[in-house]
Design a protein around this motif. Structure first.
Motif, short mmCIF file in Angstrom:
data_model
loop_
_atom_site.label_atom_id
_atom_site.label_comp_id
_atom_site.label_asym_id
_atom_site.label_seq_id
_atom_site.Cartn_x
_atom_site.Cartn_y
_atom_site.Cartn_z
N LEU A 162 6.33 16.69 2.11
CA LEU A 162 7.03 15.82 2.76
C LEU A 162 5.93 15.03 3.71
CD1 LEU A 162 9.84 15.19 3.95
CD2 LEU A 162 9.63 17.15 5.52
N LEU A 163 5.14 15.47 4.36
CA LEU A 163 4.12 14.77 4.84
C LEU A 163 3.69 13.57 4.14
CD1 LEU A 163 2.34 13.64 7.45
CD2 LEU A 163 0.86 15.56 6.88
N ALA A 164 3.15 13.66 2.87
CA ALA A 164 2.66 12.78 1.90
C ALA A 164 3.70 11.58 1.75
CB ALA A 164 2.09 13.37 0.72
N ALA A 165 5.01 12.10 1.56
CA ALA A 165 6.05 11.01 1.59
C ALA A 165 6.17 10.31 2.62
CB ALA A 165 7.42 11.80 0.91
N LYS A 166 6.25 10.88 3.84
CA LYS A 166 6.43 9.94 4.77
C LYS A 166 5.37 9.16 5.09
CE LYS A 166 9.89 12.48 7.30
NZ LYS A 166 11.00 11.48 7.61
N LEU A 167 4.00 9.55 4.81
CA LEU A 167 2.82 8.51 5.10
C LEU A 167 3.06 7.15 4.11
CD1 LEU A 167 0.06 11.03 4.90
CD2 LEU A 167 0.49 9.10 6.67
N LEU A 168 3.55 7.67 2.91
CA LEU A 168 3.81 6.57 1.70
C LEU A 168 4.85 5.70 2.04
CD1 LEU A 168 2.95 8.33 -1.48
CD2 LEU A 168 1.47 6.56 -0.43
N ASN A 169 5.88 6.24 2.69
CA ASN A 169 7.04 5.43 3.12
C ASN A 169 6.82 4.62 4.45
OD1 ASN A 169 8.96 6.27 1.46
ND2 ASN A 169 9.72 7.97 2.66
N ARG A 170 5.76 4.88 5.09
CA ARG A 170 5.09 3.79 6.23
C ARG A 170 4.10 3.00 5.62
NH1 ARG A 170 7.66 3.95 11.25
NH2 ARG A 170 8.40 6.05 11.60
N ILE A 171 3.30 3.44 4.85
CA ILE A 171 2.28 2.81 4.60
C ILE A 171 2.54 1.51 3.46
CG2 ILE A 171 -0.16 2.77 3.39
CD1 ILE A 171 -0.52 5.48 4.65
N LEU A 172 3.31 2.14 2.41
CA LEU A 172 3.55 1.02 1.33
C LEU A 172 4.15 -0.25 1.81
CD1 LEU A 172 4.20 3.43 -1.79
CD2 LEU A 172 2.21 2.14 -1.18
N PRO A 173 5.30 -0.09 2.60
CA PRO A 173 5.80 -1.30 3.00
C PRO A 173 5.03 -2.21 3.96
CG PRO A 173 7.24 0.60 3.40
CD PRO A 173 5.88 1.03 2.98
N ALA A 174 4.31 -1.59 4.86
CA ALA A 174 3.54 -2.20 5.61
C ALA A 174 2.35 -3.22 5.08
CB ALA A 174 2.63 -1.18 6.50
N LEU A 175 1.84 -2.81 3.70
CA LEU A 175 0.86 -3.52 3.19
C LEU A 175 1.09 -5.08 3.16
CD1 LEU A 175 -0.11 -1.23 0.13
CD2 LEU A 175 -1.24 -1.50 2.44
N ALA A 176 2.53 -5.40 2.72
CA ALA A 176 2.87 -6.75 2.68
C ALA A 176 2.95 -7.55 4.05
CB ALA A 176 4.26 -6.78 1.96
N VAL A 177 3.34 -6.65 4.92
CA VAL A 177 3.50 -7.18 6.55
C VAL A 177 2.06 -7.46 6.87
CG1 VAL A 177 4.03 -6.71 8.80
CG2 VAL A 177 5.51 -5.70 6.70
N TYR A 178 1.18 -6.58 6.70
CA TYR A 178 -0.36 -6.97 7.08
C TYR A 178 -0.67 -8.05 6.23
CZ TYR A 178 -4.88 -6.02 8.82
OH TYR A 178 -6.23 -6.26 9.40
N GLU A 179 -0.60 -8.22 4.89
CA GLU A 179 -0.99 -9.37 4.26
C GLU A 179 -0.46 -10.51 4.76
OE1 GLU A 179 -0.19 -8.91 0.13
OE2 GLU A 179 -2.07 -9.83 -0.15
N LYS A 180 0.69 -10.67 5.40
CA LYS A 180 1.18 -11.74 5.84
C LYS A 180 0.70 -12.04 7.25
CE LYS A 180 5.66 -12.91 3.99
NZ LYS A 180 6.84 -12.28 4.03
N ALA A 181 0.82 -11.06 8.03
CA ALA A 181 0.67 -11.37 9.50
C ALA A 181 -0.59 -10.78 9.90
CB ALA A 181 1.91 -10.81 10.38
N GLY A 182 -1.18 -10.11 9.51
CA GLY A 182 -2.56 -9.11 9.99
C GLY A 182 -2.19 -8.37 10.94
#
Ligand code: ATP
Ligand code: BTN
Length: 244
Positions: A162-182
């Motif tokens: 469950l912890l791994a799933a929560k981490l991936l649910n946070r990290i994966l969508p954030a990558l595109a946000v980081y790529e765009k806005a830093g």
């Protein structure tokens, strides 16, 4: 969003494995392991990685923006790790610049961002996250700084999956946000979790030391250090931070 997810019983290092694979042309690749024989931290240090007692997770990703923008990525990931843990009810978390997560003032998790490729063009990034869930007693002596795990706070109330799933649910969508806005989108939240805010610290750059007061981070993730000659911006890399 997700190109591939691999789960290993044992591996040298989930970061090393994703670096061998190279990034997928689109989407992120994920590697998880139950144990690591050569888990690594920054600057050639090792990460104690016994079987079935922690999270060892890496995410590989082709970043289009150029490596200079990646300075704040390990800080943003630190915030996301805290968010995922707080989702599960964990409190008393804090962050130590640039890459550590603390629980109750002791090191709970570490983040290792590695990259290969062009400084200005696209580069392949591997983000590694290690979180202690329930380290066996015999491991205690192998870690030369105060550390913690989730046993006292988790109390069997969630699984590592469950912890791994929560981490991936946070990290994966954030990558595109980081790529765009830093990093800037995570700056305020990072500062609200800053373990050393306002405290006297020493920055150690391979033996060259600067003393000052920790004053948070700038919009790119550099540490702001108040010194007698004004505020200095300290960049991650090989630098280490401790309390005075
Ligand atoms: P800094 O990053 O500021 O230099 P650091 O001392 O935490 O701080 P890192 O390279 O980030 O250094 O992390 C590696 C260190 O983490 C190791 O030297 C060890 O002290 C510690 N460590 C290793 N394994 C674990 C673990 N499973 N849990 C907590 N701490 C660990
Ligand atoms: C640090 O505090 O220096 C960073 C530690 C990072 C450990 C994780 S565990 C998963 C991934 N694989 C590794 O070899 N290291 C990272």
């Amino acid at each position: 969003l997700l190109a591939q997810i691999d789960i290993h019983q044992s591996i040298d290092s989930t970061n090393a494995e994703l670096r061998r694979q190279g990034a997928a042309p689109s989407g992120a690749s994920v590697c998880l392991a139950e144990s690591q024989s050569a888990g690594r931290g920054r600057r050639g240090r090792s990460w104690v990685s016994p079987f079935a007692s922690s999270i060892y997770l890496s995410v590989g990703w082709r970043f289009q923006g150029g490596a200079e923008v990646l300075e704040g990525l390990s800080l943003a990931i630190g915030v996301l790790v805290c968010d995922a843990l707080e989702d599960l009810g964990v409190q008393k978390l804090s962050l130590k610049w640039p890459n550590d997560v603390y629980l109750d003032g002791r090191k709970l998790a570490g983040i290792l961002v590695e990259m290969s490729g062009d400084f200005c063009g696209p580069c392949d990034v591997v983000i590694g996250v290690g979180i202690n869930v329930q380290l066996p007693e015999v491991m205690a002596d192998k870690i030369e700084q105060p550390w913690s795990d989730l046993r006292s706070v988790a109390d069997g109330s969630f699984t590592r999956s469950l912890l791994a799933a929560k981490l991936l649910n946070r990290i994966l969508p954030a990558l595109a946000v980081y790529e765009k806005a830093g990093f800037v989108r995570w700056r305020d939240r990072w500062q609200s979790l800053d373990a050393f805010a306002g405290r006297p610290v020493i920055v150690d750059n391979n033996g060259q030391r600067i003393a000052g007061k920790a004053q948070g981070v700038d919009e790119r993730g550099a540490l702001l250090l108040g010194t007698s000659s004004g505020v200095q911006r300290i960049h991650g890399g090989e630098v280490s931070l401790r309390l005075q």
